[in-house]
Every structure is written in structure tokens, then in C-alpha cells.
Scaffold this active site. Sequence first.
Site, PDB file in Angstrom:
ATOM      1  N   THR A   1       0.830  -1.205   0.000  1.00 30.51           N
ATOM      2  CA  THR A   1       0.000   0.000   0.000  1.00 30.51           C
ATOM      3  C   THR A   1       0.865   1.256   0.000  1.00 30.51           C
ATOM      4  O   THR A   1       2.009   1.225   0.497  1.00 30.51           O
ATOM      5  CB  THR A   1      -0.901  -0.010   1.258  1.00 30.51           C
ATOM      6  OG1 THR A   1      -1.468   1.290   1.438  1.00 30.51           O
ATOM      7  CG2 THR A   1      -0.122  -0.346   2.530  1.00 30.51           C
TER       8      THR A   1
ATOM      9  N   TYR B   1      -1.681  -0.435  11.196  1.00 29.10           N
ATOM     10  CA  TYR B   1      -1.909  -1.084   9.893  1.00 29.10           C
ATOM     11  C   TYR B   1      -0.726  -0.838   8.964  1.00 29.10           C
ATOM     12  O   TYR B   1      -0.130  -1.783   8.428  1.00 29.10           O
ATOM     13  CB  TYR B   1      -3.205  -0.558   9.252  1.00 29.10           C
ATOM     14  CG  TYR B   1      -3.285  -0.854   7.762  1.00 29.10           C
ATOM     15  CD1 TYR B   1      -3.457  -2.154   7.294  1.00 29.10           C
ATOM     16  CD2 TYR B   1      -3.159   0.182   6.824  1.00 29.10           C
ATOM     17  CE1 TYR B   1      -3.499  -2.427   5.928  1.00 29.10           C
ATOM     18  CE2 TYR B   1      -3.199  -0.092   5.461  1.00 29.10           C
ATOM     19  CZ  TYR B   1      -3.370  -1.393   5.013  1.00 29.10           C
ATOM     20  OH  TYR B   1      -3.397  -1.659   3.664  1.00 29.10           O
TER      21      TYR B   1
ATOM     22  N   LYS C   1       2.116  -3.426   7.353  1.00 28.31           N
ATOM     23  CA  LYS C   1       2.341  -3.628   5.908  1.00 28.31           C
ATOM     24  C   LYS C   1       3.800  -3.322   5.548  1.00 28.31           C
ATOM     25  O   LYS C   1       4.395  -3.992   4.705  1.00 28.31           O
ATOM     26  CB  LYS C   1       1.388  -2.740   5.087  1.00 28.31           C
ATOM     27  CG  LYS C   1      -0.082  -3.082   5.200  1.00 28.31           C
ATOM     28  CD  LYS C   1      -0.444  -4.449   4.624  1.00 28.31           C
ATOM     29  CE  LYS C   1      -0.382  -4.513   3.117  1.00 28.31           C
ATOM     30  NZ  LYS C   1      -0.871  -5.839   2.609  1.00 28.31           N
TER      31      LYS C   1
HETATM   32  P1  NAD Z   1     -10.293  -6.618   2.628  1.00 21.66           P
HETATM   33  O1  NAD Z   1     -10.239  -6.338   4.085  1.00 21.66           O
HETATM   34  O2  NAD Z   1     -11.520  -6.267   1.863  1.00 21.66           O
HETATM   35  O3  NAD Z   1     -10.024  -8.167   2.364  1.00 21.66           O
HETATM   36  C1  NAD Z   1      -9.035  -8.895   3.035  1.00 21.66           C
HETATM   37  C2  NAD Z   1      -9.251 -10.368   2.764  1.00 21.66           C
HETATM   38  O4  NAD Z   1      -8.207 -11.108   3.410  1.00 21.66           O
HETATM   39  C3  NAD Z   1     -10.593 -10.912   3.322  1.00 21.66           C
HETATM   40  O5  NAD Z   1     -11.200 -11.757   2.386  1.00 21.66           O
HETATM   41  C4  NAD Z   1     -10.163 -11.693   4.562  1.00 21.66           C
HETATM   42  O6  NAD Z   1     -11.046 -12.764   4.872  1.00 21.66           O
HETATM   43  C5  NAD Z   1      -8.783 -12.190   4.132  1.00 21.66           C
HETATM   44  N1  NAD Z   1      -7.922 -12.478   5.285  1.00 21.66           N
HETATM   45  C6  NAD Z   1      -7.697 -11.701   6.364  1.00 21.66           C
HETATM   46  N2  NAD Z   1      -6.879 -12.323   7.231  1.00 21.66           N
HETATM   47  C7  NAD Z   1      -6.551 -13.508   6.663  1.00 21.66           C
HETATM   48  C8  NAD Z   1      -5.743 -14.593   7.065  1.00 21.66           C
HETATM   49  N3  NAD Z   1      -5.095 -14.562   8.235  1.00 21.66           N
HETATM   50  N4  NAD Z   1      -5.632 -15.646   6.247  1.00 21.66           N
HETATM   51  C9  NAD Z   1      -6.305 -15.704   5.060  1.00 21.66           C
HETATM   52  N5  NAD Z   1      -7.108 -14.714   4.640  1.00 21.66           N
HETATM   53  C10 NAD Z   1      -7.226 -13.621   5.429  1.00 21.66           C
HETATM   54  O7  NAD Z   1      -9.016  -5.900   2.038  1.00 21.66           O
HETATM   55  P2  NAD Z   1      -8.804  -5.207   0.619  1.00 21.66           P
HETATM   56  O8  NAD Z   1      -9.216  -3.789   0.709  1.00 21.66           O
HETATM   57  O9  NAD Z   1      -9.338  -6.083  -0.439  1.00 21.66           O
HETATM   58  O10 NAD Z   1      -7.200  -5.230   0.563  1.00 21.66           O
HETATM   59  C11 NAD Z   1      -6.509  -6.335   0.016  1.00 21.66           C
HETATM   60  C12 NAD Z   1      -5.024  -6.054   0.043  1.00 21.66           C
HETATM   61  O11 NAD Z   1      -4.727  -4.871  -0.678  1.00 21.66           O
HETATM   62  C13 NAD Z   1      -4.489  -5.847   1.460  1.00 21.66           C
HETATM   63  O12 NAD Z   1      -3.239  -6.465   1.546  1.00 21.66           O
HETATM   64  C14 NAD Z   1      -4.339  -4.324   1.573  1.00 21.66           C
HETATM   65  O13 NAD Z   1      -3.312  -4.008   2.461  1.00 21.66           O
HETATM   66  C15 NAD Z   1      -3.998  -3.963   0.142  1.00 21.66           C
HETATM   67  N6  NAD Z   1      -4.391  -2.619  -0.300  1.00 21.66           N
HETATM   68  C16 NAD Z   1      -5.673  -2.178  -0.104  1.00 21.66           C
HETATM   69  C17 NAD Z   1      -6.031  -0.930  -0.619  1.00 21.66           C
HETATM   70  C18 NAD Z   1      -7.447  -0.402  -0.460  1.00 21.66           C
HETATM   71  O14 NAD Z   1      -7.695   0.742  -0.832  1.00 21.66           O
HETATM   72  N7  NAD Z   1      -8.398  -1.174   0.035  1.00 21.66           N
HETATM   73  C19 NAD Z   1      -5.089  -0.138  -1.295  1.00 21.66           C
HETATM   74  C20 NAD Z   1      -3.786  -0.627  -1.446  1.00 21.66           C
HETATM   75  C21 NAD Z   1      -3.448  -1.870  -0.960  1.00 21.66           C
HETATM   76  O1  DAU Z   2      -3.996   4.183   0.639  1.00 25.94           O
HETATM   77  C1  DAU Z   2      -4.283   2.827   0.586  1.00 25.94           C
HETATM   78  C2  DAU Z   2      -5.085   2.431   1.805  1.00 25.94           C
HETATM   79  O2  DAU Z   2      -6.394   2.966   1.620  1.00 25.94           O
HETATM   80  C3  DAU Z   2      -5.161   0.920   2.018  1.00 25.94           C
HETATM   81  O3  DAU Z   2      -3.877   0.439   2.279  1.00 25.94           O
HETATM   82  C4  DAU Z   2      -6.103   0.577   3.174  1.00 25.94           C
HETATM   83  O4  DAU Z   2      -6.256  -0.830   3.271  1.00 25.94           O
HETATM   84  C5  DAU Z   2      -7.465   1.194   2.883  1.00 25.94           C
HETATM   85  O5  DAU Z   2      -8.336   0.953   3.970  1.00 25.94           O
HETATM   86  C6  DAU Z   2      -7.329   2.697   2.634  1.00 25.94           C
HETATM   87  O6  DAU Z   2      -6.951   3.393   3.865  1.00 25.94           O
HETATM   88  P1  DAU Z   2      -7.578   4.805   4.256  1.00 25.94           P
HETATM   89  O7  DAU Z   2      -7.462   4.987   5.697  1.00 25.94           O
HETATM   90  O8  DAU Z   2      -7.065   5.880   3.364  1.00 25.94           O
HETATM   91  O9  DAU Z   2      -9.134   4.507   3.801  1.00 25.94           O
HETATM   92  P2  DAU Z   2     -10.515   4.805   4.527  1.00 25.94           P
HETATM   93  O10 DAU Z   2     -11.581   4.478   3.533  1.00 25.94           O
HETATM   94  O11 DAU Z   2     -10.601   4.203   5.874  1.00 25.94           O
HETATM   95  O12 DAU Z   2     -10.466   6.392   4.707  1.00 25.94           O
HETATM   96  C7  DAU Z   2     -10.295   7.262   3.592  1.00 25.94           C
HETATM   97  C8  DAU Z   2     -10.258   8.685   4.129  1.00 25.94           C
HETATM   98  O13 DAU Z   2     -11.558   9.001   4.645  1.00 25.94           O
HETATM   99  C9  DAU Z   2      -9.318   8.890   5.293  1.00 25.94           C
HETATM  100  O14 DAU Z   2      -8.745  10.186   5.210  1.00 25.94           O
HETATM  101  C10 DAU Z   2     -10.202   8.775   6.531  1.00 25.94           C
HETATM  102  C11 DAU Z   2     -11.509   9.337   6.033  1.00 25.94           C
HETATM  103  N1  DAU Z   2     -12.737   8.781   6.657  1.00 25.94           N
HETATM  104  C12 DAU Z   2     -12.881   7.417   6.675  1.00 25.94           C
HETATM  105  C13 DAU Z   2     -13.995   6.835   7.242  1.00 25.94           C
HETATM  106  C14 DAU Z   2     -14.162   5.337   7.282  1.00 25.94           C
HETATM  107  C15 DAU Z   2     -13.709   9.611   7.165  1.00 25.94           C
HETATM  108  O15 DAU Z   2     -13.591  10.850   7.108  1.00 25.94           O
HETATM  109  N2  DAU Z   2     -14.822   9.036   7.726  1.00 25.94           N
HETATM  110  C16 DAU Z   2     -14.996   7.674   7.800  1.00 25.94           C
HETATM  111  O16 DAU Z   2     -16.033   7.238   8.342  1.00 25.94           O
END
Ligand code: NAD
Ligand code: DAU
Length: 336
Positions: free
Chosen positions: A124, A149, A153
Site C-alpha cells: 500500500t 496497519y 504492511k
Molecule cells: P479486505 O479487508 O476487503 O479483504 C481482506 C481479505 O483477506 C478478506 O477476504 C479476509 O477474509 C482475508 N484475510 C484476512 N486475514 C486472513 C488470514 N489470516 N488468512 C487468510 N485470509 C485472510 O481488504 P482489501 O481492501 O481487499 O485489501 C486487500 C489487500 O490490498 C491488502 O493487503 C491491503 O493491504 C492492500 N491494499 C488495499 C487498498 C485499499 O484501498 N483497500 C489499497 C492498497 C493496498
Molecule cells: O492508501 C491505501 C489504503 O487505503 C489501504 O492500504 C487501506 O487498506 C485502505 O483501507 C485505505 O486506507 P484509508 O485509511 O485511506 O481509507 P478509509 O476508507 O478508511 O479512509 C479514507 C479517508 O476518509 C481517510 O482520510 C479517513 C476518512 N474517513 C474514513 C472513514 C471510514 C472519514 O472521514 N470518515 C470515515 O467514516
Amino acid sequence: MKLLVTGGAGFIGSNFILSILKKSEEYQVVNFDVLTYAGNLANLKSVEKNPSYSFIKGDIADNNAVGEVMKTGIDVVINFAAESHVDRSIMDPNTFISTNVLGTNLLLSAARENNIKLFIQISTDEVYGSLGPTGLFTEDSPLDPTSPYSASKTSADLLALAYFKTYGLPVIITRCSNNYGPYQFPEKLIPLFITNALEDKPLPVYGDGMNIRDWIHAEDHASAIEAVMKNGRPGEVYNIGGNSERTNIEITEYILKTLGKPKSLIRFVEDRLGHDRRYAIDSTKIMSELGWKPQYSFEKAMDETVLWYTENNSWWEEIKSGKYKDYYLNLYGKLE
Ligand code: NAD
Ligand code: DAU
């Protein structure tokens, strides 16, 4: 080619599986997921009978389970499995260390024992910490994580690079910005705010709402991972961004306008602890080296995303009114 996709039942993992199985028949996908609160097999309903797809319920922090699956002729590991929500990591860091750090180490170790051809660690942009008003994260930016978090990572990234340097395991790290799109658990900003607005519930904006994220559609993230898998160089890090910086308040107002809901739903609430101010990604390396570029424009993709949650209300209503009802009742209770 046999892919082990960990965390494939989550938001980005499921979008990746759907996208890769649609594009080509050359891949066999094994989805290895423990199904935490964020894992949802309903995301993969359309492929559950596809002979190129199989599911194994397992924990990446379970050495035996990881060892067993890795022995089954896997070519490439793509590690999406993680605890992914910053707010949850602030409340309780422990599972973040167990899954994101220890789990990644077990996967790397089993990949090494089984001579896996490529290990892609899905990381990330949060590993770089927070930016001021100008500048972009490059792959050479210092690692400076803020939350439990992002610290977990970062630890996983360093372990992955250590396996490359010490043992020669072919590892590539991708660092993507904030994703949005279908099947995102409604605890993250965009799906929480769309679904709250649809339910005429308040939208909790942290602090002054001026924090900036660089948004990318999950399918663009999926195509970037595919490009890395095909042509990326082991030992390298690739940043992936959507070139779409928006403040949180801009996102909030866009959602309300699209749904025709009033701004009176906005609630400015206490800020997140250690809240990173701005993320922005320089994607020059992956674009110039691997020829990847995002296909979605932000407004069009946001409109599609708002429509997806509007039309697929049963998907998120089941989450918000089922097992996680108390989570949402607690959230709304604090806002009324
Ligand atoms: P998510 O929370 O939606 O999904 C995570 C998945 O991992 C779930 O299906 C969960 O059941 C599984 N999981 C959790 N712990 C586990 C374990 N111990 N063993 C096996 N499976 C397990 O997350 P996401 O938003 O899809 O993110 C996926 C990956 O991408 C993560 O590594 C996150 O750090 C990375 N990432 C997310 C974002 C974002 O914006 N969401 C951005 C950049 C990178
Ligand atoms: O940048 C990549 C990351 O983006 C990933 O690695 C993480 O897994 C993913 O969860 C995300 O992290 P953020 O903290 O940026 O995402 P989130 O959606 O939680 O929040 C986005 C922005 O919105 C952040 O500035 C916090 C704000 N926020 C979030 C929530 C849930 C609010 O203002 N209100 C809220 O209720």
C-alpha cells in the site's frame, strides 16, 4: 499457470479474481482465504462453478495450512490477505501483526521451500506515511508508516525484500493508492458513505475533511497486478496510482449530489488518531516500464460505483443488518 490468491474473498482480491478469469483461460486460480468479517464468498458467486477456480478456507498465519496449499503445484503467489482497515488497527493492532506480518512471513517461507516462480506482495502507499501539500510518493520515498496497519504492511514489505536479497526468492512488491469499486466492505469511506446516504443515515467526516487520497478503481489495480505478474522484475517495487487526488469532503459531496441527498447528512466528527494528511502516487515506473495505465476516469467510475451499490443493495444490507448490525448501530448512535 496456477495462481495462489490469498485473501481472494475480500474487496480487491475478488475483483482481481473476477477480472483475471474473465480475461484469459490460461489461469487456474486457488483462492485461499480464512473469511474474516471482510471475506465474502458472495463476491465470487459468478465464478464459483468455473473449473478454473477453487476455494480453500485457510489462514495465512497457519503454518500447516500454508504448507499444504503451497505443495499443490502453485506457480505464482499473490498475497492480498490482510487486515486492511486503519481504524480497526488503531483500536486493536494484534491481528494486524499476526496476519500482515507473521502470515506474510509464513507464505514467503513456504514459497521458498516450494521454489515458487513469483511472489507478489500486495502492499500500500500508506507505507510512505503522509505527504505535505505538494510532491508525490515514488518507489524511493522513505518508509515512514503512521498507523499499526501501515507499520504492519511496511514490516511485510521488508520481509519480502529480505527473502529476495537473502534467499533469491523472486518477489515483487506493489504499492497502490486508495481503491474503490464493487464489493468493498462498507466500513471504508466510499462504500460507507454511499450506503449511509442511501439509508438517509449521517456521514461521519473525520476532522476538517481536507485529507487527500489518490483514488483508483479496483479493476485498474487488478490490471496493474496482471502487468506486474507478466513483465515485472523480481526484487522491484511498483507504485500504482489513479492520478485522482480528492479531499474527503469532495468525495462526500460528490456522493450526496449523485444520489440527490442533502448536505445536512454530513457530520464532522473527531479526527482519526495519527490521521495521514495526504497520499499521492507517482506511477511513472509501472507506466513506462510495463506499459500499464488506468482505464477509468474518476467521475465516470464513481458514478458506476454509486449505481452498483444502489442496485446491489441486498449485498450490503445483509452486512449492515446481519452479523455486523451492532457495529453500525454503535456508529450511528455516536452521530445522532
Ligand atoms: P479486505 O479487508 O476487503 O479483504 C481482506 C481479505 O483477506 C478478506 O477476504 C479476509 O477474509 C482475508 N484475510 C484476512 N486475514 C486472513 C488470514 N489470516 N488468512 C487468510 N485470509 C485472510 O481488504 P482489501 O481492501 O481487499 O485489501 C486487500 C489487500 O490490498 C491488502 O493487503 C491491503 O493491504 C492492500 N491494499 C488495499 C487498498 C485499499 O484501498 N483497500 C489499497 C492498497 C493496498
Ligand atoms: O492508501 C491505501 C489504503 O487505503 C489501504 O492500504 C487501506 O487498506 C485502505 O483501507 C485505505 O486506507 P484509508 O485509511 O485511506 O481509507 P478509509 O476508507 O478508511 O479512509 C479514507 C479517508 O476518509 C481517510 O482520510 C479517513 C476518512 N474517513 C474514513 C472513514 C471510514 C472519514 O472521514 N470518515 C470515515 O467514516
